[in-house]
Design a protein around this motif. Sequence first.
Motif, PDB file in Angstrom:
ATOM      1  N   GLN B 436      71.754  -8.080  60.590  1.00 54.48           N
ATOM      2  CA  GLN B 436      70.464  -7.718  60.009  1.00 54.48           C
ATOM      3  C   GLN B 436      69.359  -7.837  61.054  1.00 54.48           C
ATOM      4  N   ASP B 440      66.906  -5.027  62.322  1.00 46.04           N
ATOM      5  CA  ASP B 440      65.458  -5.185  62.250  1.00 46.04           C
ATOM      6  C   ASP B 440      64.769  -4.752  63.539  1.00 46.04           C
ATOM      7  N   CYS B 486      74.594  -0.479  59.089  1.00 50.31           N
ATOM      8  CA  CYS B 486      74.236  -0.555  57.676  1.00 50.31           C
ATOM      9  C   CYS B 486      75.476  -0.536  56.812  1.00 50.31           C
ATOM     10  N   ILE B 496      69.706  -9.488  49.014  1.00 52.45           N
ATOM     11  CA  ILE B 496      68.575  -9.073  49.826  1.00 52.45           C
ATOM     12  C   ILE B 496      69.024  -8.374  51.099  1.00 52.45           C
ATOM     13  N   ARG B 500      67.936  -4.766  52.252  1.00 54.40           N
ATOM     14  CA  ARG B 500      67.197  -4.560  53.500  1.00 54.40           C
ATOM     15  C   ARG B 500      67.918  -3.552  54.377  1.00 54.40           C
ATOM     16  N   CYS B 504      66.376  -0.180  55.730  1.00 56.39           N
ATOM     17  CA  CYS B 504      66.300   0.110  57.159  1.00 56.39           C
ATOM     18  C   CYS B 504      66.882   1.482  57.447  1.00 56.39           C
ATOM     19  N   THR B 538      60.807  -8.262  51.877  1.00 50.40           N
ATOM     20  CA  THR B 538      61.588  -7.092  51.511  1.00 50.40           C
ATOM     21  C   THR B 538      60.720  -6.077  50.789  1.00 50.40           C
ATOM     22  N   LEU B 541      58.969  -4.202  53.338  1.00 49.80           N
ATOM     23  CA  LEU B 541      59.868  -3.231  53.957  1.00 49.80           C
ATOM     24  C   LEU B 541      60.039  -2.025  53.042  1.00 49.80           C
ATOM     25  N   TYR B 542      60.122  -2.301  51.750  1.00 47.48           N
ATOM     26  CA  TYR B 542      60.252  -1.214  50.783  1.00 47.48           C
ATOM     27  C   TYR B 542      59.037  -0.292  50.856  1.00 47.48           C
ATOM     28  N   THR B 545      59.138   1.751  53.907  1.00 48.92           N
ATOM     29  CA  THR B 545      60.124   2.813  53.814  1.00 48.92           C
ATOM     30  C   THR B 545      59.598   3.957  52.958  1.00 48.92           C
TER      31      THR B 545
END
Lengths: 360, 865
Positions: B436, B440, B486, B496, B500, B504, B538, B541-542, B545
């Motif tokens: 992860q 990142d 991924c 999580i 994530r 990503c 997260t 990050l969402y 995205t």
Amino acid sequence: MVDAQKDAPFKSAQVESLVVMKIVKHCSSAFPTTATGSLVGMDTDGVLEITNAFPFPTLDVSAADGHQADASSLAAAAPRAKANIAYQNEMIRHLKEVNVDANNVGWYTSATMGNFINLSFIENQYHYQRENDKTVALVHDVSRSSQGALSLRAFRLSPEFMAAYKEAKFTTESLQKSKLSFHDILIEVPVIVHNSHLLTSFLHQIPAPPESSEIPLPASLDDIRREPAPLPAYPFFDTLDVSIDPFLEKTCDLLLESIEAHYSDLNNHQYYQRQLAREQFKISQWQAKRKAENAARLAAKQEPLPEDEWQRLFKLPQEPSRLEGMLNARQVEQYSKQVDSFTATVTSKLFAVRGNLLPE
Amino acid sequence: MSSRFFRGGGDSSTESSSDEEELYTTEEEEEEEEQEEQESSELEDDDDEEESSSDDEAGPKKGAGRFLVDVASDSDDSEAELVTKVKSAKDKRFDELEAIITAIQNSQKINDWGTIANEFDKLSRQAVKLQDGSKAPKSYIKCIAELEDYMNETLAKQKVTPKKMNATNARGLNAVKQKIKKTTKEYQAQVDAFRKDGDAFMESSDEDDELPLPKSTKLKLQDAVIPEAAEDEEKGFSIVDKRGKAIPFSPESIQKHLRAIIESRGRKGTDRNEQIKIMEELNRVAETPYLKIRVLQTLISARFDLGSGGSVMPLEQWKAAEKELGALLTLLEANKDHIVIETAEEWEDDDKVPVLGPGDKYITVPGSVVSYIERLDDELTRSLQNIDPHTPEYIERLTDETSLYNTILRGLLYYETIQKDSSLDVPQESLNRIVQRRLDHIYFKPAQVVKILEENSWKQVPDEVDSAIAPRGLLGDAGKLIHSLCNYLFNKSEGIIRARAMLCQIYFLALHDEYYKARDMMLMSHLQENIPNFDVATQILYNRTLVQVGLCAFRKGLVYDAQNTLQDICGSGRQKELLAQGVMMQRFSQVSPEQERLEKQRQLPFHMHINLELLECVYLTCSMLLEIPLLAQIGSSPDIKKRVISKTYRRMLEYHERQIFTGPPENTRDHVMQASKALAAGEWKKAIHFIHNIKIWDLMPSTEDIKAMLAKQIQEEGLRTYLFTYAPFYDTLAIETLSTMFELEPAKVSAVVSKMISHEELAAALDQVTETVIFRKGVELSRLQSLALALSDKASALIETNERTLEVRTQGSANAFSRKDGRQGGQRTGGQRTGRGGARTGGTGQRQAGGTQFTGGALGAAVRG
């Protein structure tokens, strides 16, 4: 309605035709601004006789400037304005001098499509009814009258509502206790239009012109026997008007307005409830904390702290008055009834039209 | 010299003062130097001393001996060098000392403990300065001893006499009592020596002075100490390093040092820098891989400790930690039989080094490489957060990311290798975490950058090592790399980390213009439903995205999708906060400092930011393209005023229209607003001009394509706007005319018109023979009809609200719906109710459709009939 009348000090309002004419004249001349005036008369044997009326002076400052809303609201508030009370007393004194009934029995107001139920109306009527229980509010609906039949209605506030309004308590709790609902705000009093005997005889003596220059000869005996009902002096065809749209449109507009008002009221109340919940959560947290503290203190053999301090520390939000909502509901009811009665007559007219238009 | 002296513990009384003598007699300077050092070392050793002091009570002499033992080495060393000296300073200090002692003695006479306490404080400070080695000046010792005696006397007296001392005195006495206890413990040996024979102690001669020279043969450091240590062990004392630089580091004692350091971790007053220095030393001495690993681990943790507590880890410490982590990994790679693993058991025996037993395959060391890596990563992020992103310093710091990435890769490889052995039971989670971390670092970078990064990192890895998760072969293809990373996480992780990883990958896809793939993944992940349950990072990050997908849609020319996607983030007016790219200034904020600090911590470093201005520009442009035709459509029928696509845009537009004078556009917003105005007026060329003048498009890849796309969109929307606005005034309209008006191909025009007709936005028909649009008249709803529709919508909404309220009040029990009317009440069970509710909403939708479009609904049919 019948029940309500029992408590009422008078059963019906008897309005002199002179008063009716005066009100109609005043209201339609002021239209679309609200017009208000005072009523004088006397109360005898459960009948409130309204024998005279006079308008309140309007302040034409704003009307000239085209600030219609301001003029309207000013006029609506006129019955309880200080200057007007003085004017009214002065006026009544003068009337006394010419030997007219000089008791104030209420006030009148104009309305459009029944949109009169608002805080202002309530306040006015309360203002009168507080001083003298035997007062009435006459509402003349200009728009509806223009459609045909005269619309003149008399209202008074119910005693329950008077009591509640006196305390200015319109919280959910008090409403639940008093079982006061929007149905019980106003009591409608039947209106009887009364002509003096003199006037009646005068009317009877008015020479009616012949219906046509030539009266056709009855063709047979049957014709004479049938005796066709005499037509009124001037045929009035407005009552046959089948145009639905303007009326319904207007009502729809008003209904939408009411619903908007209801929504904003609803939002206010929801806001209050959220606020209340938040505050109560805080209080319960505080109480739990205090309890734990006290338990600890008890274990340590110390004096427990008082547990009712939250009343000082937290302030619950004030519940917004439910009066506005009640009035709104009453107003909507009024509109719906109006539409109901309107459609009842219009439907029959439409059937008549159809019967005539469609080929046999 | 002193070692020699103390080894002969018995006759210490005569010699104990040797060091002090030097002060008076020798002209050598190093003493002073030493003092300084000792002062510092004294300070840090205070803890140890106090710990061991309990032991000391039993055998005070030995205790002192213990602590003097090690002096040997360092004085031996220092003896060799000579520096010039200023004697007068020292003399002056001694004079002061004497003066204080006299003051104490005077106060003793009058029993003034307050003064004594004050003077004693001064004395102690002075004595420390004058201290030589561990030996305090003799006069000081004498004073302490006397004072203690006197104090005991006073205490005894006080017990007998009922008369109480006054407050100041009592306080002073207590203070002195405590201090004396401490001090005497410190100088126990000397005090004892003095007690034994006061005169001898005071007069103990300078004979030592000559002695050190012959004795100062340079003993080998370890030689000198090891037997010493052994000796101490027997006596039941542990070695405590006392002497600054010359701590006797030996491989054997490493474990003890480490234990001491680990135990002192997190305590107050621990000098971490000093510990780090010690450990650097230890690292040099450590011989076996096991010890090296242990030292490196502790060292890295200690360095991280420097950064804890709100402050940012110093740059050099970070670099050192990074280097040491690298060294640790190298070490582990080189020594395959040593394993650092989270599940390993602590090695309790400090004296022995674990050795490979016959049955064991590995020597396991407790620890977590992944935690080190994560911490290192976090520290870099924190330091980047704290550096002004517009300075060269930031860029310089950013270069460290490469080395960090390299470390991550190596850590990953290491975990992969140890995971191959199932007997080790490596937790899958560590591997997931490290993958992860790797993800990142690359998900937000363009493919070329990732490629370079990967190439550089793989260069550092020996050729024979390869990764199963993302083999070396993927080096050239960033997309595949991300995909394989991924995929690995999808298969192996959950919660999580899986979410994530998904985000990503979507982010990466969106960044590389794979809109449909990204969108499908986004929808398939169902993250929008449960994202509120995840942690804030997260969620951020969402949001990122989501924004990236929206931008991707825009680049693809999918205005509607772009606007829809960006609506949530940009419509809120809190983009900064939602994307963690800056703290919002909240006017009515009740944000506690704690929350604010957390908020600050969440901020992304600058290089990961999504350009907010570009984002706003895209959002506004999309909104413009959708809203202007809508506004035109609404203009002709008043009943659908409520439909708003973007409130933010509407507000801006209103604000713009309210302005009395509008100057030439200055910023992005002005450009878009003026373009909107032009577009609404049908001046599409002007609108294109305004939009093209926005500078920020240059930040998009392939600017020209985007501008061309925008021009096309504006032409089409201009056409639609025109049709909406002017349809009531036309009976027929030639497509040819429209085509020339908007410089669109006739086919395109008829396509747009057909679309509008089929969507029932336009009451018209297309005559293909004559190539004209024929408008129909009188199909709009009458005012009454539209009002009635609006009313029914409102009413049904009201009912819904009421029912919801009732449901809340009654906790959804079915009985709540039984009305007074029994017949109805009986029928309304919960299930039916929902069914009916559903039907109603469906009905509402239909009615709404009728409201917005002219032929829908029963009324429309009635009108047409």
